[in-house]
Scaffold this active site. Structure first.
Site, PDB file in Angstrom:
ATOM      1  N   ASP A   1      24.542 -11.079  49.890  1.00 32.73           N
ATOM      2  CA  ASP A   1      25.685 -11.795  49.747  1.00 32.73           C
ATOM      3  C   ASP A   1      26.441 -11.212  48.687  1.00 32.73           C
ATOM      4  OD1 ASP A   1      27.522 -14.066  50.213  1.00 32.73           O
ATOM      5  OD2 ASP A   1      25.836 -15.407  50.053  1.00 32.73           O
TER       6      ASP A   1
ATOM      7  N   HIS B   1      34.815  -8.599  48.327  1.00 29.43           N
ATOM      8  CA  HIS B   1      34.348  -9.660  48.083  1.00 29.43           C
ATOM      9  C   HIS B   1      32.891  -9.751  48.701  1.00 29.43           C
ATOM     10  CE1 HIS B   1      37.810 -11.996  46.522  1.00 29.43           C
ATOM     11  NE2 HIS B   1      38.513 -11.193  47.137  1.00 29.43           N
TER      12      HIS B   1
END
Length: 459
Positions: free
Chosen positions: A361, A157
């Site tokens: 991110d 993730h």
């Protein structure tokens, strides 16, 4: 032959009967539809003899849920230590913050070995195992040693590290074996896939066709599966809570700029606060008031780097507010705790702009949530870092370099002065993107790829 179960493995496991949050709901729905098992850490710290008891069944319907406990040493070494003080900074391109501790690395591997043993006790032929995130990189290799031949998929993730950063990891020589033991490695972006392929190729993997690789006797696949959100669910929540912005008591004409992030050095929060201060200093009309509402619940406060960023943010907030505030106006409102998801949806809808400006991110679902929450007739503007995974899909946002406060300040001014027709056009394009790759698409696409057999080596 009937389809086997889906076994999901994650660091934490939802304990409530009706889970909330996009990823949790998506996995909940997939397990409910197919039947299966969810295994995760209970969050408890127990004595070694308690942890040794193995899995605890916490639910049987509509699918089985099992938790395992960690000892204090395991929590410190596996979770706070190796996962979050070694892997997290490495994967977010902050090798300067990486901790090297052989004991923590040992505990990390031992926890993965123990979890693999627990999974091996419940897995059946035909089951498909789906492992989530950086806590469980060695898990498939540990399963293979136990003779588990089932399809095992992995989804990361967070970003995949740059190959040039990998030499900072003492266990880097173990990583190719960890990764190649999975059948499918799912990553957020094409950039992550490129980094993973470069690293694996540099460590002896042979690149085959269509994202497949071969390392020793293992053939596996690396591909991008950008995670999405429950678009309709978020629209509904935003509409139901459209009055949430009234609690802010903004003065007439005051503009609202939002930031919603975990308190983490990867999110670029000091740079964001500095950029907002620069916008205020240089805005064309000093009578125009804009407030930055930054919601940043804390995480991993026992890790030294998180204490530092908390102090830095409080210093910048105090300086900007001290220089700019009026008796009836506070330029930066900084909330360091969780806000309920439905209330957040209503705040997004009220926002004139949203700053999603991480330095690194995996995806950043705040960007997608903000877009979904908008009133299409009068939408706010998304300001998005080039370094957010969402940037590959959401190029109709105002793109910025978060390291450049001047550029971000100009983007804030552009967002707050953007004409309606341009805001509507950008919002329409962004909505199309997040609908095409929503959370249901992500789950279906990944599981379809995981269950697709890989042709034997040589084909």
């Amino acid at each position: 032959m009937s389809e086997g179960r889906l076994i999901v493995v994650s660091n934490r496991i939802p304990t409530e009967a009706a889970p909330s949050g996009g990823l949790v709901v998506a996995l909940h729905d997939a397990l409910k539809e197919r039947g299966g098992v969810w295994i995760g850490n209970s969050g408890k710290r127990v004595a070694p003899e308690e942890a040794a008891k193995g899995l605890t069944r916490i639910a049987a319907d509509p699918y089985e849920r099992y938790s395992f406990d960690l000892t204090e040493e395991e929590h410190d070494g596996f979770y706070l230590g190796y996962a979050n003080a070694t892997l997290w900074p490495l994967f977010h391109h902050r090798t300067d913050l990486l901790e090297v501790d052989p004991d923590q690395a040992r505990v990390y591997r031992e926890v993965n070995e123990r979890v693999a043993g627990l999974i091996a006790e419940v897995v059946r032929p035909g089951d498909v195992i789906w492992v989530h995130d950086y806590h469980f990189l060695p898990l498939a290799e540990a399963l293979r040693r136990r003779g588990v031949a089932n399809r095992v998929g992995y989804f990361l993730h967070i970003p995949f590290p740059n190959p040039s950063d990998m030499p900072a990891l003492p266990e880097r020589k173990l990583m190719p074996g960890w990764l190649s033991s999975f059948d499918l490695i799912g990553l957020q972006t094409k950039r992550d896939v490129s980094n993973a392929l470069d690293f694996l190729r540099d460590n002896g993997a042979e690149i085959l066709l269509r994202g497949r690789l071969k390392l020793d006797d293992r053939q596996f696949e690396v591909a991008s599966f950008p995670i999405g959100i429950d678009v309709d669910g978020f629209i509904e929540a935003a509409e139901k809570n459209a009055d949430a912005g009234e609690h802010l008591r903004l003065s007439p004409g005051e503009r609202l700029v939002l930031g919603v992030d975990r308190l983490d050095y990867s999110k670029g929060l000091p740079q964001r606060f500095a950029a907002f201060g620069e916008y205020l200093s240089h805005r064309p009309d000093p009578q125009v008031r804009a407030t930055l509402l930054q919601i940043a619940p804390p995480s991993r406060e026992n890790v030294e780097a998180y204490k530092d960023i908390r102090q830095e943010l409080e210093t910048i907030t105090g300086r900007v507010n001290g220089e700019m505030a009026e008796l009836d106006w506070t330029p930066i409102r900084y909330i360091r705790r969780n806000i309920e998801r439905d209330v957040l949806a209503g705040l997004y809808r009220r926002g004139d702009a949203c700053l999603v400006t991480p330095l690194a991110d995996g995806m950043n679902l705040v960007a997608k949530e903000f877009v979904a929450a908008q009133d299409g007739a009068d939408p706010g503007v998304l300001i998005l870092s080039h370094f957010a995974g969402a940037a590959e899909q959401m190029d109709a946002a105002l793109m910025v370099n978060p390291y450049d406060p001047g550029e971000t300040a100009k983007a804030i001014d552009q967002a707050l002065s953007m004409p309606l027709h341009e805001r509507q056009a950008r919002h329409l394009s962004l909505m199309q993107s997040i609908r095409e790759t929503d959370i249901d698409w992500w789950t279906r696409t990944y599981l379809a790829a995981l269950q697709k057999p890989i042709a034997p080596v040589g084909n």
